[in-house]
Design a protein around this motif. Sequence first.
Motif, PDB file in Angstrom:
ATOM      1  N   PRO A 223       0.819  -1.210   0.000  1.00 27.50           N
ATOM      2  CA  PRO A 223       0.000   0.000   0.000  1.00 27.50           C
ATOM      3  C   PRO A 223       0.851   1.257   0.000  1.00 27.50           C
ATOM      4  CG  PRO A 223       0.051  -0.967   2.189  1.00 27.50           C
ATOM      5  CD  PRO A 223       0.752  -1.937   1.275  1.00 27.50           C
ATOM      6  N   ALA A 224       0.285   2.350  -0.491  1.00 25.58           N
ATOM      7  CA  ALA A 224       1.030   3.612  -0.535  1.00 25.58           C
ATOM      8  C   ALA A 224       1.470   4.032   0.861  1.00 25.58           C
ATOM      9  CB  ALA A 224       0.154   4.700  -1.169  1.00 25.58           C
ATOM     10  N   SER A 225       0.676   3.704   1.880  1.00 22.73           N
ATOM     11  CA  SER A 225       1.014   4.118   3.238  1.00 22.73           C
ATOM     12  C   SER A 225       2.306   3.479   3.731  1.00 22.73           C
ATOM     13  CB  SER A 225      -0.130   3.770   4.198  1.00 22.73           C
ATOM     14  OG  SER A 225      -0.378   2.372   4.208  1.00 22.73           O
ATOM     15  N   MET A 227       5.052   3.142   2.178  1.00 24.61           N
ATOM     16  CA  MET A 227       6.201   3.909   1.704  1.00 24.61           C
ATOM     17  C   MET A 227       6.077   5.384   2.046  1.00 24.61           C
ATOM     18  SD  MET A 227       6.583   2.093  -2.028  1.00 24.61           S
ATOM     19  CE  MET A 227       7.898   3.198  -2.536  1.00 24.61           C
ATOM     20  N   ALA A 228       5.069   5.764   2.833  1.00 27.40           N
ATOM     21  CA  ALA A 228       4.830   7.173   3.146  1.00 27.40           C
ATOM     22  C   ALA A 228       4.783   7.413   4.643  1.00 27.40           C
ATOM     23  CB  ALA A 228       3.523   7.637   2.499  1.00 27.40           C
ATOM     24  N   GLN A 229       5.520   6.593   5.396  1.00 28.78           N
ATOM     25  CA  GLN A 229       5.462   6.709   6.841  1.00 28.78           C
ATOM     26  C   GLN A 229       6.415   7.795   7.350  1.00 28.78           C
ATOM     27  OE1 GLN A 229       3.429   4.883   9.268  1.00 28.78           O
ATOM     28  NE2 GLN A 229       2.394   4.811   7.291  1.00 28.78           N
ATOM     29  N   GLY A 230       5.944   8.498   8.357  1.00 29.62           N
ATOM     30  CA  GLY A 230       6.770   9.449   9.091  1.00 29.62           C
ATOM     31  C   GLY A 230       6.330   9.398  10.534  1.00 29.62           C
ATOM     32  N   LEU A 231       7.006   8.588  11.371  1.00 26.07           N
ATOM     33  CA  LEU A 231       6.450   8.229  12.662  1.00 26.07           C
ATOM     34  C   LEU A 231       7.551   7.936  13.675  1.00 26.07           C
ATOM     35  CD1 LEU A 231       3.854   7.400  14.281  1.00 26.07           C
ATOM     36  CD2 LEU A 231       4.185   5.092  13.379  1.00 26.07           C
ATOM     37  N   ASP A 232       7.366   8.436  14.893  1.00 23.32           N
ATOM     38  CA  ASP A 232       8.208   8.095  16.037  1.00 23.32           C
ATOM     39  C   ASP A 232       7.530   6.945  16.762  1.00 23.32           C
ATOM     40  OD1 ASP A 232       9.495   7.844  18.458  1.00 23.32           O
ATOM     41  OD2 ASP A 232       9.337   9.955  19.019  1.00 23.32           O
ATOM     42  N   ARG A 233       8.006   5.723  16.539  1.00 29.03           N
ATOM     43  CA  ARG A 233       7.328   4.543  17.086  1.00 29.03           C
ATOM     44  C   ARG A 233       7.472   4.429  18.598  1.00 29.03           C
ATOM     45  NH1 ARG A 233       4.529   1.365  14.335  1.00 29.03           N
ATOM     46  NH2 ARG A 233       4.458   1.648  12.070  1.00 29.03           N
ATOM     47  N   THR A 296      -2.634   6.297   9.876  1.00 26.08           N
ATOM     48  CA  THR A 296      -3.801   5.791   9.169  1.00 26.08           C
ATOM     49  C   THR A 296      -3.330   5.038   7.933  1.00 26.08           C
ATOM     50  OG1 THR A 296      -5.856   6.395   8.018  1.00 26.08           O
ATOM     51  CG2 THR A 296      -4.047   7.955   7.878  1.00 26.08           C
ATOM     52  N   ASP A 297      -4.099   4.046   7.510  1.00 24.73           N
ATOM     53  CA  ASP A 297      -3.806   3.337   6.262  1.00 24.73           C
ATOM     54  C   ASP A 297      -4.470   3.999   5.063  1.00 24.73           C
ATOM     55  OD1 ASP A 297      -2.259   1.393   7.500  1.00 24.73           O
ATOM     56  OD2 ASP A 297      -3.996   0.120   7.929  1.00 24.73           O
ATOM     57  N   ASN A 298      -5.389   4.947   5.325  1.00 24.10           N
ATOM     58  CA  ASN A 298      -6.138   5.583   4.248  1.00 24.10           C
ATOM     59  C   ASN A 298      -6.141   7.092   4.460  1.00 24.10           C
ATOM     60  OD1 ASN A 298      -8.229   6.585   2.483  1.00 24.10           O
ATOM     61  ND2 ASN A 298      -8.997   4.490   2.312  1.00 24.10           N
ATOM     62  N   ALA A 299      -5.215   7.775   3.791  1.00 23.82           N
ATOM     63  CA  ALA A 299      -5.066   9.217   3.988  1.00 23.82           C
ATOM     64  C   ALA A 299      -6.289   9.992   3.526  1.00 23.82           C
ATOM     65  CB  ALA A 299      -3.819   9.716   3.251  1.00 23.82           C
ATOM     66  N   ALA A 300      -6.933   9.540   2.445  1.00 25.33           N
ATOM     67  CA  ALA A 300      -8.118  10.240   1.939  1.00 25.33           C
ATOM     68  C   ALA A 300      -9.251  10.171   2.951  1.00 25.33           C
ATOM     69  CB  ALA A 300      -8.547   9.647   0.601  1.00 25.33           C
ATOM     70  N   PRO A 326       3.062  11.921  17.380  1.00 27.92           N
ATOM     71  CA  PRO A 326       4.287  11.275  16.911  1.00 27.92           C
ATOM     72  C   PRO A 326       4.392  11.133  15.407  1.00 27.92           C
ATOM     73  CG  PRO A 326       2.735   9.616  17.633  1.00 27.92           C
ATOM     74  CD  PRO A 326       2.093  10.953  17.907  1.00 27.92           C
ATOM     75  N   GLY A 327       3.361  11.588  14.657  1.00 25.59           N
ATOM     76  CA  GLY A 327       3.385  11.481  13.202  1.00 25.59           C
ATOM     77  C   GLY A 327       2.500  10.359  12.717  1.00 25.59           C
ATOM     78  N   GLY A 328       2.874   9.782  11.585  1.00 25.06           N
ATOM     79  CA  GLY A 328       2.082   8.724  10.974  1.00 25.06           C
ATOM     80  C   GLY A 328       2.243   8.732   9.466  1.00 25.06           C
ATOM     81  N   ASN A 329       1.127   8.856   8.761  1.00 19.47           N
ATOM     82  CA  ASN A 329       1.116   8.828   7.306  1.00 19.47           C
ATOM     83  C   ASN A 329       1.349  10.249   6.781  1.00 19.47           C
ATOM     84  OD1 ASN A 329       0.398   8.652   4.560  1.00 19.47           O
ATOM     85  ND2 ASN A 329      -1.115   7.052   4.940  1.00 19.47           N
ATOM     86  N   ILE A 330       2.462  10.450   6.093  1.00 17.89           N
ATOM     87  CA  ILE A 330       2.797  11.777   5.568  1.00 17.89           C
ATOM     88  C   ILE A 330       1.689  12.292   4.648  1.00 17.89           C
ATOM     89  CG2 ILE A 330       4.428  13.057   4.107  1.00 17.89           C
ATOM     90  CD1 ILE A 330       6.585  11.054   5.117  1.00 17.89           C
ATOM     91  N   LEU A 331       1.092  11.400   3.870  1.00 20.66           N
ATOM     92  CA  LEU A 331       0.033  11.798   2.941  1.00 20.66           C
ATOM     93  C   LEU A 331      -1.148  12.403   3.692  1.00 20.66           C
ATOM     94  CD1 LEU A 331       0.016   8.593   0.674  1.00 20.66           C
ATOM     95  CD2 LEU A 331       1.464  10.625   0.469  1.00 20.66           C
TER      96      LEU A 331
END
Length: 533
Positions: A223-225, A227-233, A296-300, A326-331
């Motif tokens: 999924p696009a998510s 490759m679009a992660q930006g997160l402090d786990r 989120t897995d679905n930015a839209a 902490p961040g998450g999905n950049i999209l």
Amino acid sequence: MLNYLATPLLAATRGAFQEPPADVRAMLCDQLRFALENYYVHLPQKRAGFAIDPVQALTLLRNSDGTNFSRRLLSIVASLRDRHTTLQLAPPWTDMVAYVPFLLEQYHENGVPHYIVTKRFFGFEEIPLGVEVTHWNGVPIGLYLENLAEETQGAHWSAQMRLALSNLTVRPLAYMLRPSEDWVTLTYLDGRGGFSAASTPWRCCAMPAQPPSSPMMGAAAMPASAMAQGLDRKLLATGTFLRDAASGGRGGTGGGAGGALTPSQSGFVTQGPFRYGRVPTPAGDAAYLRIFTFETDNAAQFAAAIAGILATLPQDRLLIDIRANPGGNILAGQKLVALLAGGRSPAMAPIDFRNTPQTQALTTVASLAPWHASIRMQTSTGLGYSQAFSITSLDDLPAYRYPGSMALIIDALSYSTSDFFAADFTDNGLGIVIGTDPLTGAGGANVWSWDVLSTLSGLVGIPIGPLPPGYGLNLSLRRALRTGVSAGIPIEDVGVPASIVHQLTKADILDENRDLLAFAGAVLAECPRRFQA
């Protein structure tokens, strides 16, 4: 309801688990060294900014006798000051949290920090709520936090101190070592002009199961998510534990865009990762939206959920609060920027690769093709980085756009996608930034899990073997750059500055941010319709 007395003593784990065997130690050092040397986007900046050489440090560790291996390995990772790039230890530590059953928070009075007990967990009542703590195991609490701050992955001092306080009483053992002490003695003001003390041991418990950062899969099914992660786990794990503890150990609010509606004392409604409502200001009510995570897995769908919330709130003024996010999905974060930009098409923070033979091969994957040409030219240009491109499409946004003036509230725990969001908010002139710290957390990267990296690298003929069983690694692969008048400046280690700083008060800590929201509302009432950065 979970009772803290029923959870195991952390002291019981000492000596029960050995360091990994020699072959696992070698594999960990080799894989991490290869990833840093060939893919890690911040390597030149970290070497220059912090005077470190993690590649050489891993070489020395691999050739060592293995004494204190885990501590030394985590210390090398921490030296990067990059909360994206994290090593996750194998079981039994993967889902385990060490904790003492209370939470301390900080406020300021006349510029002097104070620390008070604001929450107790799992039936613990030995320390009164609201008392001011002066010492931790005999060390002045401020000094103890300063010492702890030096061991964190914070990119600057404000972030280091926030992280130290965040993990003072809650420590996810997947990402950090056990506390060195077996129990904690707090000294606190007893309210009668004297001091009292109470001791409690460190305990441990398993966290609710966390979903993998991204499961192993073929590139076509990825999924696009992923490759679009930006997160402090680690911060996400800390927050998950605190939410679960607040619910008595029964499981906290989920991270999706849906979820039940829960009213708070202030009248705000909590729904999934959002809290929202109205805040009075001198110019009338303002909308208030707090976002706890962009995961989120679905930015839209995430953007559509926010649009639905904003449409029900005042349309003249909006306060957006991303503290401790902490961040998450950049999209998801960048689509939200578009909802706030009126009729304009905002410039989104682009991301680039470090130029190496491995990233040149990696960008022959179709979805990474835009970066390939500039990396291929590296041998003749000598440039260290590729061209930078935005990864966010705005084709699937709802029609709604917020029409009013806005202010953004940040702190030094606002990280990763939150850094992207704050940068885009500022660079597009959407509003003023109010900070309870001077800067965001300064995490400017797109982070990939080891599974994503190994899947895509394998497609282009660079086989990357698995990590040892049970271990995980997240790595900063692409860095983010500012736009507008700050175009080209990296977000990593620099962060996004606040225009105005409000130090949290005791009323903020004990009464749902009362003074902060009043301050922000007054600032917003004085702002023009659109603040120009």
